[in-house]
Design a protein around this motif. Structure first.
Motif, PDB file in Angstrom:
ATOM      1  N   CYS A  60      29.541 -10.937 -41.697  1.00  0.00           N
ATOM      2  CA  CYS A  60      29.337  -9.498 -41.581  1.00  0.00           C
ATOM      3  C   CYS A  60      30.686  -8.795 -41.614  1.00  0.00           C
ATOM      4  O   CYS A  60      31.730  -9.391 -41.333  1.00  0.00           O
ATOM      5  CB  CYS A  60      28.577  -9.151 -40.306  1.00  0.00           C
ATOM      6  SG  CYS A  60      29.369  -9.714 -38.770  1.00  0.00           S
ATOM      7  N   CYS A  66      31.956  -7.205 -35.635  1.00  0.00           N
ATOM      8  CA  CYS A  66      30.548  -7.523 -35.774  1.00  0.00           C
ATOM      9  C   CYS A  66      30.370  -9.015 -35.543  1.00  0.00           C
ATOM     10  O   CYS A  66      31.328  -9.789 -35.676  1.00  0.00           O
ATOM     11  CB  CYS A  66      29.992  -7.117 -37.143  1.00  0.00           C
ATOM     12  SG  CYS A  66      30.743  -7.965 -38.542  1.00  0.00           S
ATOM     13  N   GLU A  67      29.177  -9.410 -35.186  1.00  0.00           N
ATOM     14  CA  GLU A  67      28.944 -10.815 -34.879  1.00  0.00           C
ATOM     15  C   GLU A  67      27.475 -11.164 -35.066  1.00  0.00           C
ATOM     16  O   GLU A  67      26.586 -10.327 -34.837  1.00  0.00           O
ATOM     17  CB  GLU A  67      29.380 -11.137 -33.441  1.00  0.00           C
ATOM     18  CG  GLU A  67      28.791 -10.216 -32.398  1.00  0.00           C
ATOM     19  CD  GLU A  67      29.617 -10.132 -31.121  1.00  0.00           C
ATOM     20  OE1 GLU A  67      30.791 -10.534 -31.126  1.00  0.00           O
ATOM     21  OE2 GLU A  67      29.072  -9.648 -30.115  1.00  0.00           O
ATOM     22  N   ILE A  68      27.229 -12.379 -35.514  1.00  0.00           N
ATOM     23  CA  ILE A  68      25.875 -12.889 -35.664  1.00  0.00           C
ATOM     24  C   ILE A  68      25.465 -13.485 -34.325  1.00  0.00           C
ATOM     25  O   ILE A  68      26.036 -14.470 -33.878  1.00  0.00           O
ATOM     26  CB  ILE A  68      25.809 -13.938 -36.779  1.00  0.00           C
ATOM     27  CG1 ILE A  68      26.214 -13.302 -38.122  1.00  0.00           C
ATOM     28  CG2 ILE A  68      24.409 -14.541 -36.881  1.00  0.00           C
ATOM     29  CD1 ILE A  68      26.341 -14.291 -39.257  1.00  0.00           C
ATOM     30  N   THR A  69      24.494 -12.878 -33.692  1.00  0.00           N
ATOM     31  CA  THR A  69      24.109 -13.296 -32.345  1.00  0.00           C
ATOM     32  C   THR A  69      23.007 -14.350 -32.329  1.00  0.00           C
ATOM     33  O   THR A  69      22.886 -15.115 -31.375  1.00  0.00           O
ATOM     34  CB  THR A  69      23.656 -12.094 -31.510  1.00  0.00           C
ATOM     35  OG1 THR A  69      22.534 -11.471 -32.158  1.00  0.00           O
ATOM     36  CG2 THR A  69      24.780 -11.074 -31.369  1.00  0.00           C
ATOM     37  N   LEU A 161      22.195  -9.428 -35.589  1.00  0.00           N
ATOM     38  CA  LEU A 161      23.621  -9.115 -35.579  1.00  0.00           C
ATOM     39  C   LEU A 161      23.908  -7.945 -34.652  1.00  0.00           C
ATOM     40  O   LEU A 161      23.040  -7.094 -34.413  1.00  0.00           O
ATOM     41  CB  LEU A 161      24.132  -8.751 -36.982  1.00  0.00           C
ATOM     42  CG  LEU A 161      23.944  -9.774 -38.090  1.00  0.00           C
ATOM     43  CD1 LEU A 161      22.685  -9.467 -38.873  1.00  0.00           C
ATOM     44  CD2 LEU A 161      25.156  -9.796 -39.019  1.00  0.00           C
ATOM     45  N   ARG A 174      22.464  -2.781 -32.936  1.00  0.00           N
ATOM     46  CA  ARG A 174      21.833  -4.086 -33.106  1.00  0.00           C
ATOM     47  C   ARG A 174      20.900  -4.076 -34.310  1.00  0.00           C
ATOM     48  O   ARG A 174      20.159  -3.127 -34.514  1.00  0.00           O
ATOM     49  CB  ARG A 174      21.078  -4.480 -31.829  1.00  0.00           C
ATOM     50  CG  ARG A 174      22.027  -4.722 -30.659  1.00  0.00           C
ATOM     51  CD  ARG A 174      21.271  -5.036 -29.373  1.00  0.00           C
ATOM     52  NE  ARG A 174      22.200  -5.423 -28.340  1.00  0.00           N
ATOM     53  CZ  ARG A 174      22.843  -4.575 -27.543  1.00  0.00           C
ATOM     54  NH1 ARG A 174      22.627  -3.284 -27.675  1.00  0.00           N
ATOM     55  NH2 ARG A 174      23.689  -5.004 -26.636  1.00  0.00           N
TER      56      ARG A 174
END
Length: 259
Positions: A60, A66-69, A161, A174
């Protein structure tokens, strides 16, 4: 078909309920939170996505961070620590990418890679469809944080994300989507503010904020687009919009994601 099932964005007012939902859907992986302290801040970065044959790489970019959760039922990056939930997910990187001593540029999250610096990344192929590997990519636009990208096998995936449009961990957008990542390669989820057309002269039009949009790019080609709807019907949700032009989109990062 109700697009709300495929793209659900929430504002801070409903953040608590969404976090509760994520916790319930990923309950099988919650024990990974006990290993957060083992996954220390990355001291080396890949600086560039290095795809493995037959795998899907998801990153991302576009905001300060940003982060992939979450991928399917697997929790990936913890929203409180901003580190991998499970240390076993983190790819081993040795050497120096040239980013270690760099300071994030204002408004630009990915740093210039020192191409002469040797970097050795553990790129062992994934074992099965449930395997998820997290690779440190670059320094974040937020001090002390790291951008990661995720390696998975091709499949239909549900991806969650967190985007941070401001240099403030308290303001988070989110996003969740379901997509058939059937073709191996590099996928970017890019956030940006949609520029409004020429002002019509209406005071209301000029005062309206530019909506936040998310583009899904497959190997630099635009595949899907989601934009935040500010009307009362959607109450700040992001809804998929029609993609008119699927011509290759220019990525200034050159396969190097910025958060």
């Amino acid at each position: 078909m109700n697009k709300k099932r495929y793209a659900a964005f929430t504002s801070m007012a409903v953040a608590a309920s969404l976090l509760s939902l994520l916790a319930l859907s990923g309950c099988q992986s919650l024990t990974g939170y006990q290993q957060i302290d083992q996954a220390e801040n990355a001291e080396s970065w890949a600086g560039k996505i290095k795809p493995v044959a037959g795998e899907v790489n998801i990153a991302c970019l576009g905001t300060y961070h940003c982060e992939i959760t979450q991928i399917d039922q697997t929790l990936v990056i913890a929203p409180d620590s901003h580190k991998p939930v499970n240390a076993a997910m983190l790819a081993n990187i040795s050497g120096s990418s040239g980013l270690n001593n760099a300071k994030p540029n204002k408004g630009a999250q990915a740093q210039t890679l020192n191409k002469t610096a040797p970097v050795d990344i553990d790129m062992t192929p994934l074992l099965n469809q449930k395997s998820v590997k997290v690779v440190p990519l670059s320094a974040s636009g937020m001090k002390g944080l790291t951008n990661y990208y995720v390696r998975v096998k091709p499949a239909k995936r549900e991806v969650h994300l967190n985007f941070y449009p401001e240099n403030n961990v308290g303001y988070v957008e989110r996003f969740a989507m379901i997509h058939e990542f059937m073709q191996p390669g590099i996928y970017h989820l890019r956030a940006y503010r949609q520029k409004s057309p020429q002002a019509t002269g209406s005071l209301l039009d000029t005062a309206s904020p530019e909506p936040l949009c998310i583009d899904l790019l497959q190997d630099s080609s635009l595949v899907r687009r989601f934009c935040k709807q500010l009307d009362t019907e959607h109450q700040g949700e992001f809804v998929e919009t029609r993609v008119v032009n699927k011509a290759p989109a220019k990525l200034k990062v050159n396969n190097q994601a910025k958060g």
